[in-house]
Design a protein around this motif. Structure first.
Motif, mmCIF file in Angstrom:
data_model
loop_
_atom_site.group_PDB
_atom_site.id
_atom_site.type_symbol
_atom_site.label_atom_id
_atom_site.label_comp_id
_atom_site.label_asym_id
_atom_site.label_seq_id
_atom_site.Cartn_x
_atom_site.Cartn_y
_atom_site.Cartn_z
ATOM 1 N N ILE A 153 0.871 -1.167 0.000
ATOM 2 C CA ILE A 153 0.000 0.000 0.000
ATOM 3 C C ILE A 153 0.906 1.214 0.000
ATOM 4 O O ILE A 153 1.647 1.443 0.952
ATOM 5 N N VAL A 154 0.872 1.959 -1.094
ATOM 6 C CA VAL A 154 1.765 3.100 -1.213
ATOM 7 C C VAL A 154 0.934 4.358 -1.141
ATOM 8 O O VAL A 154 -0.056 4.486 -1.851
ATOM 9 N N CYS A 155 1.304 5.266 -0.278
ATOM 10 C CA CYS A 155 0.519 6.490 -0.221
ATOM 11 C C CYS A 155 1.379 7.682 0.168
ATOM 12 O O CYS A 155 2.502 7.518 0.646
ATOM 13 N N SER A 156 0.830 8.852 -0.076
ATOM 14 C CA SER A 156 1.495 10.097 0.310
ATOM 15 C C SER A 156 0.588 10.838 1.263
ATOM 16 O O SER A 156 -0.630 10.883 1.073
ATOM 17 N N VAL A 157 1.192 11.414 2.277
ATOM 18 C CA VAL A 157 0.434 12.195 3.252
ATOM 19 C C VAL A 157 0.990 13.612 3.237
ATOM 20 O O VAL A 157 2.187 13.810 3.343
ATOM 21 N N TRP A 158 0.093 14.582 3.050
ATOM 22 C CA TRP A 158 0.524 15.977 3.115
ATOM 23 C C TRP A 158 -0.093 16.638 4.334
ATOM 24 O O TRP A 158 -1.319 16.626 4.493
ATOM 25 N N TYR A 159 0.748 17.231 5.166
ATOM 26 C CA TYR A 159 0.223 18.007 6.288
ATOM 27 C C TYR A 159 0.071 19.445 5.827
ATOM 28 O O TYR A 159 1.046 20.100 5.478
ATOM 29 N N LEU A 160 -1.162 19.957 5.825
ATOM 30 C CA LEU A 160 -1.345 21.332 5.377
ATOM 31 C C LEU A 160 -1.259 22.286 6.562
ATOM 32 O O LEU A 160 -1.490 21.897 7.697
ATOM 33 N N PRO A 161 -0.953 23.551 6.285
ATOM 34 C CA PRO A 161 -0.857 24.519 7.379
ATOM 35 C C PRO A 161 -2.210 24.676 8.072
ATOM 36 O O PRO A 161 -3.261 24.538 7.441
ATOM 37 N N PRO A 162 -2.177 24.991 9.390
ATOM 38 C CA PRO A 162 -3.430 25.042 10.145
ATOM 39 C C PRO A 162 -4.357 26.149 9.646
ATOM 40 O O PRO A 162 -3.920 27.169 9.148
ATOM 41 N N MET A 163 -5.649 25.908 9.819
ATOM 42 C CA MET A 163 -6.646 26.898 9.399
ATOM 43 C C MET A 163 -7.603 27.166 10.548
ATOM 44 O O MET A 163 -7.926 26.265 11.311
ATOM 45 N N SER A 164 -8.050 28.424 10.643
ATOM 46 C CA SER A 164 -9.085 28.714 11.643
ATOM 47 C C SER A 164 -10.239 29.392 10.956
ATOM 48 O O SER A 164 -10.090 29.973 9.887
ATOM 49 N N ARG A 165 -11.363 29.359 11.642
ATOM 50 C CA ARG A 165 -12.546 29.983 11.067
ATOM 51 C C ARG A 165 -12.359 31.487 11.062
ATOM 52 O O ARG A 165 -12.010 32.093 12.080
#
Lengths: 154, 457
Positions: free
Chosen positions: B382-394
């Motif tokens: 199982i090959v996958c990529s994980v991207w952590y995106l910068p935090p977001m607030s409302r």
């Protein structure tokens, strides 16, 4: 797992459909793939529920009438040939077809047949009655060939 | 007779004993110890590269075989078959009417019979290709990855290819599957055992530290049990305490993938059976949020528990999948607004699987959980990529739904997925009638609107 492979379309069937509808080989195989993915019961035919499962069709105000167009009088299941025959109405008219003299039987995607399809959407009880003159007058100058055709990518 | 059999038996026992020992030592050295320390020998990546070369070769052979027989290959329909015009209802209907009459458009008016063309075409277009139904079945591939479950061109396989496939089958079911099942049991067993032990300790820094280490270690063993080759991007954006981590959902494995790189508080319903045992022991070591079945329906209760957890900065970030159901990893569907209403910082994560090695999508209407796990463990990898995106607030003036859509768009963009507004619940349920009424309203507004213009002029 192997169910799709076992109901793969035979070459003879593809040729028949090609002759009848005018779709190309790759269009037929792709549409067959689509047909099998809609066929949740995996019995080679589509029922009305199978169509209603498509959300974009369910919200279309004419959705139910379009679904009816696929089913011949009194029947509840449509097979792949019937499916293709109805879809063929929306094939664009190619230039070389326009110039042909009327062949033995009119192609499914001719102007007349496209109009007939739209007519049937109005004619709910299938008694062939809506005011004919009115319709003809309105549609005289409309570019039916273009508005009732879907652009294929291949 | 006894004397004759005994030495033979002994020899057999000795051989079995030796092979078991060797087996377990290798397992320990190459898999479990690296898992504990979080290092990697790079064996899995080498394996992945080799597999890719073999798959390419297999696909070429099939194409050659089809050409020899002068046939066309069955092509997957995931490639678009029709071109859809992105025009709106109004534009299209105006165009139809314009070509049909010489009247000035502004005074054009009531219903015209030719309007039906627009709806008919749109309807049939959606029959040929729609955006939603194809998201609930596995993505089809152009190349063949030597798994029969994803091959539709059986007729064109040569002898060599069949032999290779047979070899692949042997390796996958004979060697890889038992290995992986052993690892899985080890990982889960260790998790249950160690977390229960840690639960006996008094609350404090020691307990939290140990709990982190134990969770990470066990999830890493599980990652190796699936031969998951994961690439993490932008780790500087990893979720922090007091935040909520949201990600797109493709399969239950998503949890293992994310949790082997960071510590999260899980949210979910308490199950019975083995799942329940695991859940109950996990919560002894660190606070996860498990709901009883009856509590799940109560939205206020759920929101309250989530916001209580989030406000305590010493607790781990919550992991939530807002789609609510598994989608086939080609698109991101509607996010449920509950988790965006709490007012915490949201850390979006995008997960994209590489379908060439094994399709990770869990089609819950086709396979049960155990069946699914077995399929996963008998795929190549199982090959996958994980991207952590910068935090977001409302942001000010944004409501929960708009915020959810903003996060969804960011995840879809990063992961290369299609951003859809449709609800993942459509997998099982029908479209609500209100949506159909919306379309009807739009059309009638257009008709009535032009009458207003007419009365004005």
């Amino acid at each position: 797992m192997g169910s799709r492979a076992s109901t793969l379309l035979r070459e003879e069937e593809i040729e028949e459909i090609k002759k009848e509808t005018g779709f190309s080989h790759s269009q037929i195989t792709r549409l067959y793939s689509r047909f099998t993915s809609l066929d949740k019961g995996e019995n080679g035919t589509l029922s009305r529920e199978d169509f209603q499962r498509i959300p974009e069709l369910a919200i279309n105000p004419l959705g139910d009438r379009i679904i009816n167009a696929f089913f011949p009088e009194g029947e509840d299941q449509v097979n792949f040939k019937g499916f293709m025959r109805t879809l063929a109405h929306f094939r664009p008219i190619e230039d070389n077809e326009k110039n042909k003299n009327l062949p033995a039987s009119e192609p499914l995607n001719s102007r007349t047949n496209k109009l007939l399809f739209a007519f049937r959407l109005y004619d709910l009880d299938r008694d062939n009655k809506i005011s004919r003159d009115e319709l003809l007058q309105v549609l005289e100058k409309v570019d039916v060939e273009q508005k009732m055709s879907i652009r294929f990518l291949h | 007779m006894e004397l004759f059999f005994n030495p033979f038996d002994n020899l057999l026992c000795i051989l079995l004993g030796i092979s078991f020992t060797v087996w377990f030592t290798l397992l320990l050295v190459f898999i479990i110890v690296p898992a504990i320390f979080g290092v990697s020998f790079g064996i899995r990546r080498l394996y992945m590269k080799t597999l890719l070369k073999i798959f390419e070769w297999a696909t070429l052979r099939i194409e050659r075989g089809a050409k020899e027989k002068n046939h066309h290959l069955y092509k997957p329909y995931s490639n678009a078959i029709i071109a859809k015009e992105p025009t709106s209802l109004e534009e299209e209907i105006k165009e139809i009417r314009r070509s049909g009459s010489n009247k000035d458009l502004d005074s054009a008016s009531e219903f015209e019979m030719s309007d039906i063309f627009y709806f008919a075409r749109r309807g049939v277009e959606s029959i040929m290709d729609d955006e939603v139904t194809k998201r609930f079945s596995a993505e089809e591939l152009e190349s063949w990855n030597l798994l029969t479950r994803s091959n539709y061109n059986f007729h064109y396989i040569s002898l060599r290819l069949t032999v290779l496939w047979g070899l692949g089958l042997l390796i996958r079911y004979g060697i890889l599957l038992p290995l992986r099942v052993t690892l899985a049991f080890t990982g889960v067993g260790l998790l249950v055992f160690l977390t229960s032990l840690i639960g006996l300790l008094p609350n404090g820094r020691m307990k939290n530290l140990l709990s982190e280490k134990v969770h990470l270690m066990c999830y890493r063993i599980c990652v190796r049990a699936l031969t998951a080759i994961i690439t993490y991007h932008d780790s500087e954006n990893k979720p922090k305490n007091g935040g909520i981590c949201v990600a797109n959902h493709t399969s239950p494995i998503d949890v293992i993938i994310l949790a082997s790189d960071g510590c999260y508080a899980m949210v979910g319903q308490i199950h019975g059976g083995l799942m329940g045992v695991i859940q109950r022991s996990m919560v002894k070591a660190c606070p996860h949020i498990w709901f009883e079945r009856s509590e799940v329906k109560d939205r206020h209760l759920v929101a309250k528990r989530l916001s209580d957890h989030v406000q305590d900065k010493s607790k781990l970030p919550i992991l939530i999948f807002p789609e609510g159901t598994c989608i086939n990893n080609t698109s991101v569907m509607m996010f449920k607004k509950g988790s965006f209403d709490i007012g915490a910082t949201v850390y979006p994560v995008a997960i994209k699987y590489d379908p060439r090695f094994g399709d990770a999508f869990w089609n819950s209407s086709k396979f049960g959980m155990v069946n699914y796990l077995l399929r996963m463990m008998s795929s190549w990898a199982i090959v996958c990529s994980v991207w952590y995106l910068p935090p977001m607030s409302r942001e000010g003036g944004e409501d929960a739904v708009q915020f959810a859509n903003r996060v969804k768009a960011a995840i879809a963009r990063k992961g290369g997925l299609v951003d859809l507004l449709w609800d993942g619940g459509l997998k099982r349920e029908k479209v609500k009638d209100t949506f159909k009424e919306e379309q009807q309203k739009l059309y009638s507004k257009m008709l009535v609107g032009t009458q207003e213009d007419r009365s004005r002029s």
